[in-house]
Scaffold this motif. Sequence first.
Motif, PDB file in Angstrom:
ATOM      1  N   PRO A   1       0.958  -1.305   0.139  1.00  0.00           N
ATOM      2  CA  PRO A   1       0.079  -0.107  -0.026  1.00  0.00           C
ATOM      3  C   PRO A   1       0.829   1.221  -0.084  1.00  0.00           C
ATOM      4  O   PRO A   1       1.964   1.236   0.368  1.00  0.00           O
ATOM      5  N   TYR A   2       0.482   2.386  -0.512  1.00  0.00           N
ATOM      6  CA  TYR A   2       1.296   3.658  -0.537  1.00  0.00           C
ATOM      7  C   TYR A   2       1.649   3.993   0.979  1.00  0.00           C
ATOM      8  O   TYR A   2       0.888   3.726   1.744  1.00  0.00           O
ATOM      9  N   PRO A   3       2.760   4.435   1.178  1.00  0.00           N
ATOM     10  CA  PRO A   3       3.825   4.980   0.099  1.00  0.00           C
ATOM     11  C   PRO A   3       4.565   3.804  -0.398  1.00  0.00           C
ATOM     12  O   PRO A   3       5.699   4.317  -1.180  1.00  0.00           O
ATOM     13  N   GLY A   4       4.243   2.570  -0.418  1.00  0.00           N
ATOM     14  CA  GLY A   4       5.118   1.590  -0.878  1.00  0.00           C
ATOM     15  C   GLY A   4       5.091   1.649  -2.522  1.00  0.00           C
ATOM     16  O   GLY A   4       4.217   2.489  -3.127  1.00  0.00           O
ATOM     17  N   PHE A   5       5.722   0.669  -2.938  1.00  0.00           N
ATOM     18  CA  PHE A   5       5.640   0.414  -4.296  1.00  0.00           C
ATOM     19  C   PHE A   5       4.151  -0.091  -4.901  1.00  0.00           C
ATOM     20  O   PHE A   5       3.780  -1.017  -4.498  1.00  0.00           O
ATOM     21  N   PRO A   6       3.640   0.619  -5.738  1.00  0.00           N
ATOM     22  CA  PRO A   6       2.401   0.308  -6.216  1.00  0.00           C
ATOM     23  C   PRO A   6       1.969  -0.928  -6.974  1.00  0.00           C
ATOM     24  O   PRO A   6       2.733  -1.153  -7.979  1.00  0.00           O
ATOM     25  N   THR A   7       1.176  -1.835  -6.900  1.00  0.00           N
ATOM     26  CA  THR A   7       0.753  -2.952  -7.495  1.00  0.00           C
ATOM     27  C   THR A   7       0.520  -2.491  -9.027  1.00  0.00           C
ATOM     28  O   THR A   7       0.869  -3.451  -9.866  1.00  0.00           O
ATOM     29  N   ASP A   8       0.006  -1.573  -9.255  1.00  0.00           N
ATOM     30  CA  ASP A   8      -0.318  -1.036 -10.538  1.00  0.00           C
ATOM     31  C   ASP A   8       0.791  -1.018 -11.519  1.00  0.00           C
ATOM     32  O   ASP A   8       0.667  -1.026 -12.822  1.00  0.00           O
ATOM     33  N   ILE A   9       1.976  -0.755 -11.020  1.00  0.00           N
ATOM     34  CA  ILE A   9       3.048  -0.493 -12.008  1.00  0.00           C
ATOM     35  C   ILE A   9       4.234  -1.709 -11.889  1.00  0.00           C
ATOM     36  O   ILE A   9       5.176  -1.574 -12.697  1.00  0.00           O
ATOM     37  N   GLN A  10       3.832  -2.937 -11.099  1.00  0.00           N
ATOM     38  CA  GLN A  10       4.769  -4.013 -11.217  1.00  0.00           C
ATOM     39  C   GLN A  10       4.959  -4.332 -12.785  1.00  0.00           C
ATOM     40  O   GLN A  10       5.918  -4.943 -12.775  1.00  0.00           O
ATOM     41  N   SER A  11       3.704  -4.731 -13.395  1.00  0.00           N
ATOM     42  CA  SER A  11       3.958  -5.179 -14.517  1.00  0.00           C
ATOM     43  C   SER A  11       4.657  -4.579 -15.577  1.00  0.00           C
ATOM     44  O   SER A  11       5.476  -5.058 -16.179  1.00  0.00           O
ATOM     45  N   PRO A  12       4.368  -3.031 -15.837  1.00  0.00           N
ATOM     46  CA  PRO A  12       5.442  -2.286 -16.555  1.00  0.00           C
ATOM     47  C   PRO A  12       6.897  -2.534 -16.321  1.00  0.00           C
ATOM     48  O   PRO A  12       7.575  -2.429 -17.014  1.00  0.00           O
ATOM     49  N   PHE A  13       7.104  -2.539 -15.026  1.00  0.00           N
ATOM     50  CA  PHE A  13       8.558  -2.692 -14.420  1.00  0.00           C
ATOM     51  C   PHE A  13       8.988  -4.089 -14.742  1.00  0.00           C
ATOM     52  O   PHE A  13      10.417  -4.313 -14.838  1.00  0.00           O
ATOM     53  N   MET A  14       8.034  -5.121 -14.588  1.00  0.00           N
ATOM     54  CA  MET A  14       8.893  -6.041 -14.849  1.00  0.00           C
ATOM     55  C   MET A  14       9.270  -6.353 -16.361  1.00  0.00           C
ATOM     56  O   MET A  14      10.442  -6.888 -16.686  1.00  0.00           O
ATOM     57  N   ALA A  15       8.432  -5.625 -17.361  1.00  0.00           N
ATOM     58  CA  ALA A  15       9.005  -5.750 -18.695  1.00  0.00           C
ATOM     59  C   ALA A  15      10.196  -5.043 -18.673  1.00  0.00           C
ATOM     60  O   ALA A  15      11.414  -5.495 -19.574  1.00  0.00           O
ATOM     61  N   LEU A  16      10.657  -3.997 -17.904  1.00  0.00           N
ATOM     62  CA  LEU A  16      12.025  -3.225 -17.806  1.00  0.00           C
ATOM     63  C   LEU A  16      12.898  -4.471 -17.406  1.00  0.00           C
ATOM     64  O   LEU A  16      14.154  -4.394 -17.872  1.00  0.00           O
TER      65      LEU A  16
END
Length: 416
Positions: A298-313
Amino acid sequence: MSKFIINGGNPIHGEIDVQGAKNAVLPILAATILADGESVIHNCPKLRDVDKTDLVLEELGCTVRREGGTVYINPNGLCGCRICEELMRQMRSSIIFLGAIVSRCGEAVVSMPGGCPIGLRPIDLHLKALRELGVEISEKHGYIHCTSNGIRGANIHLDFPSVGATENIMLAAVISDGVTTVSNAAREPEIVDLQNFLNSMGAEIAGAGGNIIRIKGVDKLHGSEYAIMPDRIVAATYLAAAAITGGEILLNKAEPRDMGAILQVLREMGPDVKIGGDKIYLKSKGLLRSVHTVRTMPYPGFPTDIQSPFMALASLARGTSVFVENIFENRFQHVDELVRMGADIKVEGRSAVVRGVEGLQGANVVSRELRGGAALVVAALAAEGQTVISGIEYIDRGYENIENYLGSCGADIKRA
Ligand code: UD1
């Protein structure tokens, strides 16, 4: 059904104005039914989920009019208290209307939101909190029926800081007798945006952004004019697109202060990231580095919603990265598709181990949910050859004209 056809390899170079936040606009549109009069909402992104929310408002009897990025909502003709099953199935987040409708009408009927591709997504915390506010709830034949003779202030402790449950409590309790406190409240910036909007309507709410929110009930609210905050997840997706292609991007109308955990991971992966005012600048410095462990929180932690685009990175970074998904149990559906493009990813329960590879290759892939679809776009921009992404209606739920924004920065992306 439309598809995206992406020819990878072009570096992203350019400037993008960040759209308004989907997760802020949905509860704010729900809040407009509480006003005695019209509200004017600026910076409303043109998204499938916003169109569906407008349909819910119309079904309830509101007049809704859109002019460019501005939506005018007049709730004076409000006559319904029911959201039809079809809309509930199409947009699970319609549940956010429950608190506002029962407060305004004394009754609310919605169908049980179905399961969702990213996990079970129960609503027990929403219902428990509404009961504590004096709402009678029965669940029968797949419908939730709520009645109330007036909302009573209460002290509510959330077992988990659910974003939706926190918002539903705020919407139910804003017009009420007494004071409501929510402890272990979700702290997401979109909750601060909802507080600011409600206060601009005459509410007395304090504490959003922290873990205790205090709502002093008022008798009525007036319509208001408000601009939606920038979408931090969309901003992060465009930064990922520039980072993975070795490019350079300037984001305008962003809110970097809401993106601390995201920007920290990006910097760890190598690109140069600078912030100032409402701008974020990213310039690639060559090869990406792996990131030790990314844990969604949960905020201010790393958001679940950006986990997948960053996994592509991470799939193109030097070294091994680990992603631990703590929020939704089924949010690794993009993994099989990234693997189809040549990524080396192994999933074990809630963890994914990503070993960086030299290159990704274009392939036919399927988007199965909103952010997983965005991850496939990010990967395709850097892949060799052509990628065809189907299931892009999920991407349209949260990204406004993604092909135009990325195309204006040099990407070869077409909707077919
Ligand atoms: C919101 C966002 C979504 C984001 C999520 C977490 C919107 C429209 N959507 O979703 O993009 O990914 O926050 O940041 O704002 N839970 C329960 N019982 C409940 C409610 C939630 O067990 O009654 C659980 C969920 O299953 C999940 C966790 O709590 O495991 C977080 O859910 P929640 O914060 O409620 O997410 P949403 O509001 O649905």
